[in-house]
Write a protein that holds these residues in place. Structure first.
Motif, PDB file in Angstrom:
ATOM      1  N   ASN A  56       0.954  -1.235  -0.011  1.00 17.53           N
ATOM      2  CA  ASN A  56       0.034   0.044   0.087  1.00 17.53           C
ATOM      3  C   ASN A  56       0.867   1.314  -0.128  1.00 17.53           C
ATOM      4  O   ASN A  56       0.621   2.272   0.822  1.00 17.53           O
ATOM      5  N   TYR A  93      -5.941   2.455  -1.810  1.00 16.27           N
ATOM      6  CA  TYR A  93      -5.461   1.105  -1.283  1.00 16.27           C
ATOM      7  C   TYR A  93      -4.712   0.345  -2.700  1.00 16.27           C
ATOM      8  O   TYR A  93      -5.352   0.678  -3.766  1.00 16.27           O
ATOM      9  N   CYS A 142       7.159   1.600   3.357  1.00 17.59           N
ATOM     10  CA  CYS A 142       5.967   1.983   4.040  1.00 17.59           C
ATOM     11  C   CYS A 142       5.417   1.309   5.149  1.00 17.59           C
ATOM     12  O   CYS A 142       5.388   0.095   5.276  1.00 17.59           O
ATOM     13  N   ASP A 201       2.541   1.051   6.256  1.00 19.14           N
ATOM     14  CA  ASP A 201       0.820   0.869   6.348  1.00 19.14           C
ATOM     15  C   ASP A 201       0.418  -0.568   7.034  1.00 19.14           C
ATOM     16  O   ASP A 201      -0.373  -0.669   7.702  1.00 19.14           O
ATOM     17  N   TYR A 244      -2.071  -0.358  10.273  1.00 19.21           N
ATOM     18  CA  TYR A 244      -3.106  -0.615  10.071  1.00 19.21           C
ATOM     19  C   TYR A 244      -3.312  -1.878  11.069  1.00 19.21           C
ATOM     20  O   TYR A 244      -4.572  -2.257  11.431  1.00 19.21           O
ATOM     21  N   SER A 290       3.290   6.761  -0.456  1.00 16.05           N
ATOM     22  CA  SER A 290       2.132   7.020   0.134  1.00 16.05           C
ATOM     23  C   SER A 290       2.194   7.993   1.297  1.00 16.05           C
ATOM     24  O   SER A 290       3.119   8.045   2.113  1.00 16.05           O
ATOM     25  N   LYS A 303      -0.443   8.279   7.414  1.00 18.46           N
ATOM     26  CA  LYS A 303      -1.912   8.332   8.148  1.00 18.46           C
ATOM     27  C   LYS A 303      -1.904   8.446   9.732  1.00 18.46           C
ATOM     28  O   LYS A 303      -1.703   7.714  10.334  1.00 18.46           O
TER      29      LYS A 303
END
Ligand code: F6P
Length: 319
Positions: free
Chosen positions: A128, A135, A173, A175, A179, A304, A307
């Motif tokens: 991701n 996504y 990354c 992610d 997550y 990316s 978040k």
């Protein structure tokens, strides 16, 4: 356009097969012929190309990996290699190409588009790590795998009163760590996008220990730190025995989760429509609840975006 080609490239990702199925069946339904290229750009250079039909993609929607195979090609990174690849495509009568893969695969797709082959890219990677799309195909299945592992590790961690550092994939990354850490209730999350402090992790473990907490789970994105060193320091400073689990390539396999099947299926069909519309050099993405298209060059420019709010949330909830 009468004949299109399809290949998967780079690391495999669950959901690539539903995407291949959607490409082949949408193309056939529109009167196109489809040539499958085995083993990515490497297979293209070797002319490892075959005619696909409805049955070629039967019974694959639930399968992980990619029925086309995947590989990395050094030759294709050079302009001369790409020129030869474009010529091979022309020799096979392939006028449009669909590439499923990560940013390296996208660069190859752009190179072929520059050489006059209409090319559409679909993001297939568990990492991701592409900014233009919310996504990538494979990400949710990888998250499910990590959450499943976290649940199991939580059981044994609680039984023994141990801490566990769980190293997950993601290249550059965070992610997957973020997550899966948030959804799995990890106490600490270590990612490349956010500086981490051993002191904070130690304080959390000590605070948990004081209130009788038995488990302590840390998700660590690969490449950020040495999991064994982190575990050693944690154990030394807190007195809590700390184990390490490196999940590795288990995260790349497995039956694709529903979001990856849906992304693969819708993106695959859209890619064929774009070729039929005469489009090239586009990457399909998913943003704000719908499919989007972005110039491939733009799609690979930025990694990316982190978040931050999810990271803060995970931090606040893991008291
Ligand atoms: O890009 C997906 C990925 O699984 C990364 O998370 C990981 O760093 C890398 O591929 C491993 O690649 P390989 O297939 O070369 O082991």
């Amino acid at each position: 356009m009468k004949v299109i080609g399809i290949l998967t490239s780079g690391g495999d990702a669950p959901g690539m097969n539903p995407a291949i199925r959607a490409v082949v069946r949408t193309a056939l339904a529109n009167g196109l012929r489809v040539k499958g290229i085995r083993n990515g750009y490497d297979g293209l250079m070797k002319g490892d190309i075959y005619e696909m039909n409805v049955s070629s993609v039967a019974d694959i929607i639930h399968k992980g990996g990619t029925i086309l195979g995947t590989a990395r090609s050094l030759e294709f990174k050079e302009l001369e290699g790409r020129k030869r690849g474009a010529q091979i495509l022309r020799d096979y009568g392939i006028e449009g190409l669909i590439v499923i893969g990560g940013d390296g695969s996208f660069k190859g797709a752009k190179g072929l588009s520059d050489l006059g082959i209409n090319t559409i890219a679909i993001p297939g990677t568990i990492d991701n790590d592409m900014n233009y799309t919310d996504y990538t195909i494979g990400f949710f299945t990888a998250i499910e795998t990590v959450i499943d592992a976290i649940g199991k590790l939580r059981d044994t961690s609680s039984s023994h009163g141990r801490a566990i550092v769980i190293e997950v994939m993601g290249r550059n990354c965070g992610d997957i760590a973020l997550y899966a850490g948030l959804a799995g209730g990890a106490e600490s999350i270590i990612v490349p996008e956010h500086e981490f402090s051993m002191d904070e992790i130690i304080t959390k473990v000590e605070r948990g220990k004081k209130r009788g907490k038995l488990h302590h789970l840390i998700t660590l994105a690969e490449g950020v730190g040495n999991p064994y060193k982190i575990a050693e320091e944690l154990e030394e400073k807190t007195g809590v025995e700390t184990k390490v689990t490196v999940l590795g390539h288990v995260q790349r396999g497995g039956t694709p989760a529903a979001p990856d099947r849906l992304l693969g299926t819708t993106m695959g069909a859209r890619a064929v429509e774009l070729l039929l519309e005469g489009k090239t050099n586009l990457a399909i993405g998913y943003s704000n609840g719908k499919l989007i298209e972005e110039d491939i060059e733009v799609a690979i420019q930025e990694k990316s975006k982190f978040k931050e709010e999810l990271y803060e949330l995970a931090n606040n909830l893991s008291q």
